[in-house]
Design an enzyme around this catalytic site. Structure first.
Site, short mmCIF file in Angstrom:
data_model
loop_
_atom_site.label_atom_id
_atom_site.label_comp_id
_atom_site.label_asym_id
_atom_site.label_seq_id
_atom_site.Cartn_x
_atom_site.Cartn_y
_atom_site.Cartn_z
N ASN A 34 -5.89 1.84 -4.24
CA ASN A 34 -4.95 1.35 -3.23
C ASN A 34 -4.41 -0.01 -3.63
O ASN A 34 -5.00 -0.72 -4.45
CB ASN A 34 -5.61 1.32 -1.85
N HIS A 48 -2.62 0.84 6.81
CA HIS A 48 -2.93 0.87 5.37
C HIS A 48 -3.11 2.31 4.91
O HIS A 48 -3.54 3.17 5.68
CB HIS A 48 -4.22 0.06 5.10
N CYS A 69 0.81 -1.22 0.00
CA CYS A 69 0.00 0.00 0.00
C CYS A 69 0.84 1.27 0.00
O CYS A 69 0.64 2.16 -0.83
CB CYS A 69 -1.00 -0.01 1.15
#
Length: 157
Positions: free
Chosen positions: A133, A121, A69
């Site tokens: 993402n 994240h 990420c």
């Protein structure tokens, strides 16, 4: 057989979702100021991010053929915005200008975790409650408000 069918159905669902989102976002333009007061062009950042849709996920990967990420967001800002940001999601949050959910803009980063001190994240906000993402299904477009994510903040690199 079931495993292959599941992968096939996930691939079809992802393609359909990406097609709908891409069609709805094409032509979208937003420019905002970074922390130094210089304009960052969202179109270029979005173009780099969009070009990586479907790229596989790999923990610790920074691209260009695999991402995690924060490796993805770092890559997008480096190659689309000519801007260096920190390597991990927590470090990206800690070192960038915070913005409220009400003031978020396309190109801002959205963070997830159990708290602002425990971020696990990060994604690139693209408007309309959506983000691009890198996660276990690869680089995808999905809703920020998903049952598997707990959004804890936004920032503007």
């Amino acid at each position: 057989m079931i495993k292959h069918l599941t992968h096939y159905l996930l691939a079809i669902a992802t393609i359909v979702t990406l097609t709908i989102v891409t069609d709805s976002l094409s032509g979208a333009r937003t420019v905002h100021a970074d922390t130094d007061g210089q304009s960052e062009n969202y179109d270029q950042i979005y173009k780099v991010a969009k070009a990586k849709l479907g790229t596989p996920y790999s923990y610790g990967a920074t691209g260009p053929s695999r991402f995690d990420c924060s490796g993805f967001t770092q890559y997008v800002y480096r190659n689309g915005g000519d801007q260096k940001i920190a390597r991990t999601a927590q470090a990206q949050y800690n070192t960038t200008q915070k913005v409220s959910k009400a003031n978020r803009q396309k190109g801002d980063l959205v963070y997830f975790g159990s708290s602002k001190r425990s971020i696990s994240h990060v994604g690139l906000y693209i408007g309309n409650g959506k983000m691009i993402n890198a996660q276990n299904r690869g680089v995808i477009v999905e809703a920020v408000a998903s049952p598997w994510w707990n959004a804890v903040g936004y920032s503007r690199p």
